[in-house]
Design a protein around this motif. Structure first.
Motif, mmCIF file in Angstrom:
data_model
loop_
_atom_site.group_PDB
_atom_site.id
_atom_site.type_symbol
_atom_site.label_atom_id
_atom_site.label_comp_id
_atom_site.label_asym_id
_atom_site.label_seq_id
_atom_site.Cartn_x
_atom_site.Cartn_y
_atom_site.Cartn_z
ATOM 1 N N THR A 110 -19.319 -13.821 63.913
ATOM 2 C CA THR A 110 -19.317 -12.947 65.004
ATOM 3 C C THR A 110 -18.894 -11.491 64.730
ATOM 4 O OG1 THR A 110 -17.024 -13.609 65.907
ATOM 5 C CG2 THR A 110 -18.929 -14.643 66.695
ATOM 6 N N VAL A 111 -19.131 -10.408 65.172
ATOM 7 C CA VAL A 111 -18.488 -9.093 65.390
ATOM 8 C C VAL A 111 -18.158 -8.713 66.615
ATOM 9 C CG1 VAL A 111 -18.884 -6.758 64.696
ATOM 10 C CG2 VAL A 111 -19.986 -8.412 63.274
ATOM 11 N N ASP A 112 -17.016 -8.181 66.909
ATOM 12 C CA ASP A 112 -16.493 -7.936 68.232
ATOM 13 C C ASP A 112 -16.189 -6.493 68.147
ATOM 14 O OD1 ASP A 112 -16.286 -10.484 69.277
ATOM 15 O OD2 ASP A 112 -14.345 -10.585 68.417
ATOM 16 N N LEU A 113 -16.323 -5.956 69.361
ATOM 17 C CA LEU A 113 -15.776 -4.459 69.467
ATOM 18 C C LEU A 113 -15.660 -4.127 70.964
ATOM 19 C CD1 LEU A 113 -18.475 -2.792 71.193
ATOM 20 C CD2 LEU A 113 -19.547 -3.016 69.163
ATOM 21 N N THR A 114 -14.969 -3.195 71.318
ATOM 22 C CA THR A 114 -14.624 -2.649 72.513
ATOM 23 C C THR A 114 -15.169 -1.249 72.845
ATOM 24 O OG1 THR A 114 -12.609 -1.746 72.019
ATOM 25 C CG2 THR A 114 -12.251 -4.125 72.691
ATOM 26 N N SER A 115 -15.483 -0.902 73.884
ATOM 27 C CA SER A 115 -16.127 0.395 74.154
ATOM 28 C C SER A 115 -15.626 0.697 75.773
ATOM 29 C CB SER A 115 -17.582 0.552 74.222
ATOM 30 O OG SER A 115 -18.131 1.586 74.532
ATOM 31 N N ARG A 116 -15.023 1.892 75.991
ATOM 32 C CA ARG A 116 -14.730 2.118 77.394
ATOM 33 C C ARG A 116 -16.169 2.185 78.138
ATOM 34 N NH1 ARG A 116 -12.084 6.024 74.498
ATOM 35 N NH2 ARG A 116 -13.598 7.814 74.758
ATOM 36 N N PRO A 117 -15.938 1.571 79.631
ATOM 37 C CA PRO A 117 -16.983 1.621 80.375
ATOM 38 C C PRO A 117 -17.729 2.945 80.651
ATOM 39 C CG PRO A 117 -15.348 0.314 80.949
ATOM 40 C CD PRO A 117 -14.763 1.123 80.111
ATOM 41 N N SER A 118 -17.118 4.176 80.455
ATOM 42 C CA SER A 118 -17.522 5.521 80.619
ATOM 43 C C SER A 118 -18.465 6.047 79.564
ATOM 44 C CB SER A 118 -16.525 6.471 80.724
ATOM 45 O OG SER A 118 -15.538 6.732 79.576
ATOM 46 N N ARG A 119 -18.471 5.105 78.427
ATOM 47 C CA ARG A 119 -19.383 5.554 77.407
ATOM 48 C C ARG A 119 -20.683 4.855 77.606
ATOM 49 N NH1 ARG A 119 -17.428 4.507 71.935
ATOM 50 N NH2 ARG A 119 -18.886 6.255 71.251
ATOM 51 N N ASP A 120 -21.443 5.468 78.382
ATOM 52 C CA ASP A 120 -23.002 4.718 78.955
ATOM 53 C C ASP A 120 -23.491 4.587 77.887
ATOM 54 O OD1 ASP A 120 -21.814 4.614 81.714
ATOM 55 O OD2 ASP A 120 -22.624 6.556 82.105
ATOM 56 N N GLN A 127 -25.396 -3.324 73.853
ATOM 57 C CA GLN A 127 -26.314 -4.386 74.531
ATOM 58 C C GLN A 127 -27.554 -4.194 73.754
ATOM 59 O OE1 GLN A 127 -25.941 -3.832 78.617
ATOM 60 N NE2 GLN A 127 -23.480 -3.637 78.571
ATOM 61 N N ARG A 128 -28.268 -3.426 73.779
ATOM 62 C CA ARG A 128 -29.580 -3.422 73.261
ATOM 63 C C ARG A 128 -29.719 -4.218 71.724
ATOM 64 N NH1 ARG A 128 -32.151 0.183 69.839
ATOM 65 N NH2 ARG A 128 -30.776 1.936 70.525
ATOM 66 N N LEU A 129 -28.574 -3.667 70.943
ATOM 67 C CA LEU A 129 -28.280 -4.462 69.739
ATOM 68 C C LEU A 129 -27.950 -5.951 69.767
ATOM 69 C CD1 LEU A 129 -26.683 -1.644 67.536
ATOM 70 C CD2 LEU A 129 -29.401 -2.188 67.567
#
Length: 146
Positions: A110-120, A127-129
């Motif tokens: 698996t590969v994890d990442l985090t992204s701020r919700p404001s980074r639309d 999500q597309r990937l």
């Protein structure tokens, strides 16, 4: 825009200048990196620093961190930044797909990442990937508080 993604193995003056240009676009609180500090990051055994190039110019970067733990080899994508002038042109996608390939070839499941919700735009890309939002709490403990 033609994009090539490469694993960064050497910190040149051009690479150091590119990171000096890109890092403030990622974080206004991040301290500038000296070429030696950047070389230390690039040379760290857990890190794979990817750069996206357009006509030989670095237009984005991503750091893939892989580390073994008792449940297997983990991969985490960190510090993704695409130059403001190159956004929306596939640079982030190219970097992320390259990171997934590197992690897969290394044996990560698996590969994890985090992204701020404001980074639309970034969140739509992930999500597309195929990245799925996890039901998880992310906590941070600040060791050095200002």
């Amino acid at each position: 825009m033609s994009i090539e993604v490469e694993v960064l193995t050497e910190v040149t003056d051009d690479v150091a200048a590119a990171f000096a240009r890109l890092l403030p676009q990622l974080s206004t609180s991040a301290a500038p990196l000296s070429p030696a500090a950047l070389a230390e990051i690039v040379g760290h055994q857990a890190n794979t620093v990817l750069v996206a190039l357009s006509d030989g110019v670095v237009v984005g970067t991503l750091t893939l961190v892989m580390y073994p733990i008792p449940t297997g080899l983990r991969a985490h994508i960190d510090d993704v930044v695409v130059d403001s002038l190159a956004r929306g042109k596939g640079v982030g996608e190219a970097l992320t797909l390259a990171a997934i390939r590197v992690a897969s070839e290394a044996g990560c499941r698996t590969v994890d990442l985090t992204s701020r919700p404001s980074r639309d735009a970034a969140n739509r890309l992930y999500q597309r990937l195929g990245f799925q939002l996890r039901d998880s709490n992310v906590y941070r403990y600040a060791i050095h508080q200002k």
